[in-house]
Enzyme design. Structure first.
Site, PDB file in Angstrom:
ATOM      1  N   ASP A 145      -7.350  -6.850  -4.346  1.00 18.63           N
ATOM      2  CA  ASP A 145      -7.195  -5.782  -5.329  1.00 18.63           C
ATOM      3  C   ASP A 145      -7.514  -6.247  -6.737  1.00 18.63           C
ATOM      4  O   ASP A 145      -8.076  -5.494  -7.537  1.00 18.63           O
ATOM      5  CB  ASP A 145      -5.755  -5.256  -5.306  1.00 18.63           C
TER       6      ASP A 145
ATOM      7  N   GLN B 122       0.821  -1.212   0.000  1.00 20.26           N
ATOM      8  CA  GLN B 122       0.000   0.000   0.000  1.00 20.26           C
ATOM      9  C   GLN B 122       0.848   1.252   0.000  1.00 20.26           C
ATOM     10  O   GLN B 122       0.491   2.266  -0.593  1.00 20.26           O
ATOM     11  CB  GLN B 122      -0.942   0.002   1.205  1.00 20.26           C
TER      12      GLN B 122
ATOM     13  N   HIS C 290     -52.819  18.818   4.299  1.00 19.09           N
ATOM     14  CA  HIS C 290     -52.552  17.380   4.366  1.00 19.09           C
ATOM     15  C   HIS C 290     -53.742  16.650   4.992  1.00 19.09           C
ATOM     16  O   HIS C 290     -54.201  15.618   4.490  1.00 19.09           O
ATOM     17  CB  HIS C 290     -51.302  17.111   5.219  1.00 19.09           C
TER      18      HIS C 290
END
Length: 423
Positions: free
Chosen positions: A353, A251, A412
């Site tokens: 990966d 990495q 409503h």
């Protein structure tokens, strides 16, 4: 790499880059220019940043065919096999639409619909990333996205890397453009004369790509703002120092801002890994990049026991986590925060990966505390389904109207009551 004894909360140095004021201003200008001038702006910025003057952005079929001649048959088969593994894994993430019916005739459900289109950004620069093509395109394909567009910055000869084109073809991408940077993100988000806009943009890139994705979010969806790569290795005395060191460096070689961390209960392993990292680093082709990463963002944490080591990992919430202990699978249930978890000495991070199947587009910078790897669901949207019967509105209508009035929304309430009055 420094060895540090764990004491209370662990604070790891991370590279969180939100860009400078100048970088943000530059990105905003590029996006505005592309929105105003379309292809002309994209062409000008491609010439400026990539040093190539293109007569056409789109990759022709002949270029893809030529790419196959430049990649060995063996490598083509490896890419195909990796694509099959990735497809198989993501296919299991599919979720169907559903509906339920209640006794009073109410029907509730959820309709799952693929996005109409998606744009995939594949970075260029110092390396080519066929794996990024597969990891971004295949979940979209599995989700049912009909139009997938790939963009990637061209090299100075006006071409894309052969491996990238082969991977795109194997993954089923039919629309590829040789453009990169913020101008490519803008073209995907807003469209130009030759490039139709998309609904979502995924894929990693440099700081300008990340800032551009942040700018266009809301007009289109994005996957995430990805930071530099991270790995944490949780290990005890059973781990092999050379293997752990190699994984940490895998990495570190990505980026000078990448983070590589060992969390261990073994002082012996800590010292051995420290020596191994230095030895392996000295002969690594990308040793300058990896060396700066290890120096600035690498660390070895020495914990008193595995419980403390696990808690350190959960505080770090790493992008990649390897568990290399005597009872590695037994620790899995204790891990709360990690993007991808690799269990056992043979599950080296590069396995994920490139080949195993799970997605390598993962949350970074500690965002594994609340986010997940790229998946099929990222390329789908969900619609709620509500069907109320006469019996259901008779039973619940007055309660609904009462709730609406609690919120001060009289219209409503009346919308429901106008139906109740007819019974």
């Amino acid at each position: 790499m420094k060895i540090v004894k764990v004491s209370g909360d662990v604070s790891i140095k991370r590279s969180v880059d939100s860009g400078t004021a100048d970088q943000r201003a530059a990105v905003q200008k590029i996006i505005a220019d592309v929105r105003a001038s379309g292809d002309a702006a994209v062409k000008a910025y491609t010439e400026k940043f990539d040093r190539v003057l293109l007569s056409s952005f789109q990759v022709e079929r002949s270029e893809v065919d030529e790419a196959y001649k430049q990649v060995s048959d063996q490598m083509v088969e490896v890419i195909r096999e990796a694509a099959e593994n990735i497809w198989s894994y993501h296919e299991k993430q599919q979720r169907p639409s559903w509906m339920t019916t209640e006794d009073n005739g109410t029907i509730l459900g959820q309709k799952v619909t693929p996005l109409d289109s998606a744009g995939v950004y594949v970075p260029g620069g110092t390396a080519a990333y066929p794996s990024s093509v597969l990891m971004n395109v295949i979940p979209a394909k599995v989700a049912g996205v009909k139009r997938i567009v790939m963009v990637s910055p061209p090299s100075s000869d006006g071409k894309l890397p052969a491996g990238v084109l082969v991977a795109a073809d194997i993954a089923g991408v039919e629309e590829i453009y040789k453009i990169g940077g913020a101008q490519a993100v803008a073209a995907l988000a807003y469209g130009t004369e030759s490039i139709q806009s998309v609904d979502k943009i995924t894929g990693p890139g440099n700081i300008y790509v990340a800032l551009a994705k942040r700018e266009v979010f809301g007009d289109v969806d994005i996957d995430m703002i990805a930071g530099p790569s991270e790995i944490a290795v949780l290990a005890d005395e059973t781990a092999k120092a050379d293997e752990v060191a190699a994984d940490l460096l895998s990495q570190a070689e990505h980026d000078v801002r990448a983070s590589s961390v060992l969390v261990t209960t073994s002082p012996t392993l800590a010292e051995a890994v420290q020596s191994e990292v230095a030895a392996q680093l000295s002969v690594l082709p990308r040793k300058e990049i990896a060396g700066r990463s290890i120096e600035d963002f690498g660390a070895i944490y020495l914990a008193k026991d595995l419980d403390e080591a696990v808690e350190v990992v959960n505080q770090l919430a790493p992008e990649h986590l390897e568990i290399v202990t005597g009872n590695a699978m037994g620790l899995l249930g204790k891990i709360r925060h990690a993007g991808a978890i690799f269990i056992g000495r043979y599950s080296s991070e590069p396995v994920g990966d490139y080949f195993a199947g799970p997605n390598h587009v993962l949350p970074t910078n500690g965002t594994a505390r609340f986010s997940s790897p790229l998946s099929v669901e990222d390329f789908q949207k969900k619609s709620s389904i509500i069907v109320y019967s006469e019996e259901a509105i008779r039973e619940h209508g007055a309660k609904i109207a009462e709730f609406a009035r609690l919120e001060g929304l009289e219209a409503h309430a009346r919308a429901v009551e106008t139906r109740l009055k007819k019974f």
